[in-house]
Design a protein around this motif. Structure first.
Motif, PDB file in Angstrom:
ATOM      1  N   VAL A  38       0.753  -1.136  -0.008  1.00  0.00           N
ATOM      2  CA  VAL A  38      -0.003   0.067   0.000  1.00  0.00           C
ATOM      3  C   VAL A  38       0.770   1.336  -0.041  1.00  0.00           C
ATOM      4  N   ALA A  39       2.038   1.224   0.962  1.00  0.00           N
ATOM      5  CA  ALA A  39       2.774   2.382   0.785  1.00  0.00           C
ATOM      6  C   ALA A  39       3.418   2.584  -0.394  1.00  0.00           C
ATOM      7  N   LEU A  46       0.986   9.108  -6.103  1.00  0.00           N
ATOM      8  CA  LEU A  46       1.252  10.425  -5.961  1.00  0.00           C
ATOM      9  C   LEU A  46       2.339  10.989  -6.982  1.00  0.00           C
ATOM     10  N   LEU A  47       3.384  10.274  -7.301  1.00  0.00           N
ATOM     11  CA  LEU A  47       4.434  11.005  -8.274  1.00  0.00           C
ATOM     12  C   LEU A  47       3.692  11.003  -9.290  1.00  0.00           C
ATOM     13  N   ILE A  48       2.901   9.982  -9.880  1.00  0.00           N
ATOM     14  CA  ILE A  48       2.305   9.861 -11.370  1.00  0.00           C
ATOM     15  C   ILE A  48       1.300  10.868 -11.112  1.00  0.00           C
ATOM     16  N   THR A  70      -6.466  17.644  -2.043  1.00  0.00           N
ATOM     17  CA  THR A  70      -6.741  16.432  -2.710  1.00  0.00           C
ATOM     18  C   THR A  70      -5.668  15.549  -2.645  1.00  0.00           C
ATOM     19  N   PHE A  71      -4.528  15.957  -2.657  1.00  0.00           N
ATOM     20  CA  PHE A  71      -3.371  15.144  -2.568  1.00  0.00           C
ATOM     21  C   PHE A  71      -3.273  14.538  -1.059  1.00  0.00           C
ATOM     22  N   LEU A  76      -4.888   9.225   1.738  1.00  0.00           N
ATOM     23  CA  LEU A  76      -5.459   8.650   3.145  1.00  0.00           C
ATOM     24  C   LEU A  76      -6.842   7.902   3.268  1.00  0.00           C
ATOM     25  N   SER A  77      -7.708   8.251   2.410  1.00  0.00           N
ATOM     26  CA  SER A  77      -8.874   7.494   2.279  1.00  0.00           C
ATOM     27  C   SER A  77      -8.469   6.122   1.604  1.00  0.00           C
ATOM     28  N   LEU A  78      -7.602   6.130   0.659  1.00  0.00           N
ATOM     29  CA  LEU A  78      -7.310   4.851   0.208  1.00  0.00           C
ATOM     30  C   LEU A  78      -6.571   3.813   1.118  1.00  0.00           C
ATOM     31  N   ALA A  79      -5.412   4.629   1.942  1.00  0.00           N
ATOM     32  CA  ALA A  79      -4.996   3.823   2.971  1.00  0.00           C
ATOM     33  C   ALA A  79      -6.012   3.113   3.895  1.00  0.00           C
ATOM     34  N   ALA A  80      -7.001   4.105   4.272  1.00  0.00           N
ATOM     35  CA  ALA A  80      -8.060   3.506   5.147  1.00  0.00           C
ATOM     36  C   ALA A  80      -9.013   2.425   4.689  1.00  0.00           C
ATOM     37  N   LEU A  81      -9.153   2.462   3.497  1.00  0.00           N
ATOM     38  CA  LEU A  81      -9.831   1.237   2.815  1.00  0.00           C
ATOM     39  C   LEU A  81      -9.051   0.024   2.767  1.00  0.00           C
ATOM     40  N   ALA A  82      -7.641   0.389   2.528  1.00  0.00           N
ATOM     41  CA  ALA A  82      -6.617  -0.941   2.454  1.00  0.00           C
ATOM     42  C   ALA A  82      -6.523  -1.457   3.901  1.00  0.00           C
TER      43      ALA A  82
END
Length: 105
Positions: A38-39, A46-48, A70-71, A76-82
């Motif tokens: 995930v990290a 983020l780079l893309i 947004t960044f 953070l929401s994707l990390a919470a989902l993961a």
């Protein structure tokens, strides 16, 4: 994909549980590898996104191309989902008795 990766390791986790690994140790082991992925995915994403945002900056009306809200909100929401996916899958795999896991395959 995170949950699928944990389910694929259920035999390994069953063996570790049979050898006496603690519940929280198994949970940390199962979710730990998922968090590395995930990290890494978040960093590459983020780079893309930063590169694409600069290219498409002229299409954004009223927003700066590198909007900090947004960044921060999206990763953070994707990390919470993961985290929810890995915790749920880990708990489901670890809750089974080691003998059941080893017999299943």
């Amino acid at each position: 994909m995170t949950a699928f990766g944990i389910v694929q390791r259920r035999r390994e986790l069953g063996i570790r549980a049979a050898l006496g690994a603690s519940y929280f140790g198994l949970l940390r082991l199962a979710a730990g590898r998922a968090w590395v992925l995930v990290a890494a995915g978040g960093l590459v994403g983020l780079l893309i996104a930063a590169a694409v945002a600069r290219l498409l900056g002229s299409l954004l009306i009223g927003l700066p191309p590198l909007d900090p809200v947004t960044f921060l909100a999206v990763p953070l929401s994707l990390a919470a989902l993961a985290a929810m996916a890995s915790w749920s899958a880990s708990r489901r795999v670890i809750a089974r008795a080691p003998s059941e896991v080893l017999k299943a395959e």
